[in-house]
Enzyme design. Structure first.
Site, PDB file in Angstrom:
ATOM      1  CE1 TYR A  56      -3.084  -3.236   1.003  1.00 24.69           C
ATOM      2  CE2 TYR A  56      -4.086  -1.616  -0.455  1.00 24.69           C
ATOM      3  CZ  TYR A  56      -4.071  -2.891   0.090  1.00 24.69           C
ATOM      4  OH  TYR A  56      -5.020  -3.806  -0.284  1.00 24.69           O
ATOM      5  NE  ARG A  59      -3.216  -0.119  -5.061  1.00 27.79           N
ATOM      6  CZ  ARG A  59      -4.450  -0.449  -4.699  1.00 27.79           C
ATOM      7  NH1 ARG A  59      -4.641  -1.347  -3.732  1.00 27.79           N
ATOM      8  NH2 ARG A  59      -5.487   0.091  -5.298  1.00 27.79           N
ATOM      9  CD  GLN A  90     -16.441  -1.502  -7.188  1.00 28.02           C
ATOM     10  OE1 GLN A  90     -16.338  -2.708  -6.925  1.00 28.02           O
ATOM     11  NE2 GLN A  90     -16.680  -1.047  -8.398  1.00 28.02           N
ATOM     12  CG  ASN A  91     -11.546   3.493  -8.217  1.00 31.24           C
ATOM     13  OD1 ASN A  91     -11.624   2.272  -8.348  1.00 31.24           O
ATOM     14  ND2 ASN A  91     -11.852   4.336  -9.190  1.00 31.24           N
ATOM     15  CB  VAL A  92      -8.229   2.828  -2.203  1.00 30.91           C
ATOM     16  CG1 VAL A  92      -9.229   1.765  -1.724  1.00 30.91           C
ATOM     17  CG2 VAL A  92      -7.157   2.191  -3.075  1.00 30.91           C
ATOM     18  CG  ASP A  93      -7.937   6.702  -7.318  1.00 31.94           C
ATOM     19  OD1 ASP A  93      -7.988   5.852  -8.227  1.00 31.94           O
ATOM     20  OD2 ASP A  93      -8.815   7.587  -7.186  1.00 31.94           O
ATOM     21  CG  HIS A 108     -13.736  -1.601  -1.869  1.00 28.83           C
ATOM     22  ND1 HIS A 108     -13.756  -2.039  -3.173  1.00 28.83           N
ATOM     23  CD2 HIS A 108     -14.838  -2.140  -1.296  1.00 28.83           C
ATOM     24  CE1 HIS A 108     -14.810  -2.819  -3.380  1.00 28.83           C
ATOM     25  NE2 HIS A 108     -15.493  -2.886  -2.250  1.00 28.83           N
ATOM     26  N   GLY A 173     -16.190   1.916 -15.372  1.00 31.08           N
ATOM     27  CA  GLY A 173     -14.911   1.237 -15.156  1.00 31.08           C
ATOM     28  C   GLY A 173     -14.888   0.239 -14.032  1.00 31.08           C
ATOM     29  CB  THR A 174     -16.728  -1.416 -11.749  1.00 32.00           C
ATOM     30  OG1 THR A 174     -16.685  -2.532 -10.854  1.00 32.00           O
ATOM     31  CG2 THR A 174     -18.159  -1.090 -12.118  1.00 32.00           C
TER      32      THR A 174
HETATM   33  N1  APR Z   1     -11.881   3.327 -18.806  1.00 28.30           N
HETATM   34  C1  APR Z   1     -12.951   2.717 -18.222  1.00 28.30           C
HETATM   35  N2  APR Z   1     -12.959   1.427 -17.822  1.00 28.30           N
HETATM   36  C2  APR Z   1     -11.831   0.725 -18.032  1.00 28.30           C
HETATM   37  C3  APR Z   1     -10.672   1.276 -18.624  1.00 28.30           C
HETATM   38  C4  APR Z   1     -10.730   2.635 -19.024  1.00 28.30           C
HETATM   39  N3  APR Z   1      -9.690   3.244 -19.613  1.00 28.30           N
HETATM   40  N4  APR Z   1      -9.709   0.306 -18.680  1.00 28.30           N
HETATM   41  C5  APR Z   1     -10.267  -0.798 -18.125  1.00 28.30           C
HETATM   42  N5  APR Z   1     -11.539  -0.561 -17.748  1.00 28.30           N
HETATM   43  C6  APR Z   1     -12.505  -1.451 -17.111  1.00 28.30           C
HETATM   44  C7  APR Z   1     -12.281  -2.921 -17.360  1.00 28.30           C
HETATM   45  O1  APR Z   1     -12.877  -3.309 -18.592  1.00 28.30           O
HETATM   46  C8  APR Z   1     -12.995  -3.538 -16.163  1.00 28.30           C
HETATM   47  O2  APR Z   1     -14.377  -3.693 -16.410  1.00 28.30           O
HETATM   48  O3  APR Z   1     -12.362  -1.291 -15.721  1.00 28.30           O
HETATM   49  C9  APR Z   1     -12.792  -2.486 -15.074  1.00 28.30           C
HETATM   50  C10 APR Z   1     -11.726  -2.877 -14.070  1.00 28.30           C
HETATM   51  O4  APR Z   1     -12.189  -4.006 -13.351  1.00 28.30           O
HETATM   52  P1  APR Z   1     -11.364  -4.464 -12.063  1.00 28.30           P
HETATM   53  O5  APR Z   1      -9.900  -4.435 -12.373  1.00 28.30           O
HETATM   54  O6  APR Z   1     -12.003  -5.733 -11.576  1.00 28.30           O
HETATM   55  O7  APR Z   1     -11.601  -3.291 -11.019  1.00 28.30           O
HETATM   56  P2  APR Z   1     -12.855  -3.086 -10.078  1.00 28.30           P
HETATM   57  O8  APR Z   1     -14.134  -3.474 -10.769  1.00 28.30           O
HETATM   58  O9  APR Z   1     -12.769  -1.703  -9.532  1.00 28.30           O
HETATM   59  O10 APR Z   1     -12.579  -4.121  -8.869  1.00 28.30           O
HETATM   60  C11 APR Z   1     -13.488  -4.083  -7.803  1.00 28.30           C
HETATM   61  O11 APR Z   1     -12.032  -5.544  -6.559  1.00 28.30           O
HETATM   62  O12 APR Z   1      -9.937  -6.145  -5.946  1.00 28.30           O
HETATM   63  C12 APR Z   1     -11.059  -5.494  -5.517  1.00 28.30           C
HETATM   64  O13 APR Z   1     -11.131  -3.819  -3.917  1.00 28.30           O
HETATM   65  C13 APR Z   1     -10.764  -4.062  -5.231  1.00 28.30           C
HETATM   66  O14 APR Z   1     -12.201  -2.179  -5.550  1.00 28.30           O
HETATM   67  C14 APR Z   1     -11.660  -3.312  -6.198  1.00 28.30           C
HETATM   68  C15 APR Z   1     -12.732  -4.328  -6.531  1.00 28.30           C
END
Ligand code: APR
Length: 235
Positions: A56, A59, A90-93, A108, A173-174
């Protein structure tokens, strides 16, 4: 006069990808280069706290090298025309904060905070690295203020209230892979329109009117926000 419609913007790691922050599950994502069991579980903290702090601290240090992208700024720009905008992330930034969003729920946790390993209510700012031996006001070792897998999500109820109140819902973006966060999508009132911005959108089956914008956040969110504002101002 600002629109009184309540807007909820639900974001994940993809929101920050265009700022150069790694996502978790994309190619070369964080969970390809680190095992969750080694850095993001209570057992990891008990077994190897220094390893968790190192992960962490790295990060957090990266936050000094990145900036909010056009997607974060467009989300913040919603507040010029909508009186009630809540970012549920869900982002920690801290990129939503730095872009100017004023109401942000971090489901998170936050990289820029640390907390007592004994009492989760004891939370302190963490700008630089945290070390073994660093203690909070309660005298206990400080740990990342991050929700580890298997831990409670203290902000969930507050997020649920915002989601149930939403009149417009944006998902950016999730992968919708992690609960209870992803379950929030099924708490939206079924008549509320939903927009999903993601270059590789997760399959979403909701009763809501759904518009999928298969673009990155920096490219896809600004025109969406312009369109939402146009609809509100032109009726
Ligand atoms: N713009 C938008 N979305 C994007 C981009 C971009 N430039 N690049 C990638 N993505 C999308 C991917 O297609 C995917 O659907 O962002 C998503 C990232 O998914 P994850 O990496 O699983 O991230 P997230 O959904 O935030 O994870 C949820 O999992 O590990 C835990 O606590 C952590 O908060 C996190 C949670």
């Amino acid at each position: 006069m600002k629109s009184q419609k309540k807007v909820v913007v639900f974001t994940g790691a993809g929101m920050s990808a265009d700022s150069g922050v790694s996502t978790f599950r994309d190619a070369d994502g964080l969970w390809e280069n680190h095992r969750i069991e080694d850095v993001c579980t209570p057992e990891a903290w008990a077994r190897n706290p220094q390893g968790v702090l190192d992960f962490y601290n790295a990060r957090r240090a990266q936050l000094d090298e990145v900036e909010p992208n056009a997607g974060h700024r467009a989300v913040a720009g919603l507040e010029t025309h909508f009186a009630n905008v809540v970012v549920v992330t869900q982002n920690v930034d801290d990129l939503h904060e730095r872009a100017g969003s004023s109401e942000i729920i971090h489901l998170h946790g936050e990289l820029r905070k640390a907390r007592s390993e004994r009492n989760p209510q004891v939370i302190v700012p963490a700008q630089g690295p945290t070390h073994m031996g660093d203690t909070g006001p309660d005298g206990a070792q400080l740990r990342p203020h991050i929700v580890f897998f298997g831990e409670a999500v203290p902000e969930y109820e507050r997020a649920l209230e915002a989601v149930r109140d939403a009149d417009l819902f944006l998902v950016i973006g999730t992968s919708l892979a992690v609960y209870p966060a992803a379950g929030l999508l099924y708490q939206i009132r079924p008549d509320v329109p939903v927009w999903l911005v993601d270059p590789n959108p997760a399959r979403v089956t909701v009763p809501n009117p759904l518009t999928v914008i298969a673009e990155g956040a920096a490219k896809g969110v600004p025109p969406l926000v312009v369109e939402l504002i146009r609809r509100e101002t032109e009726g």
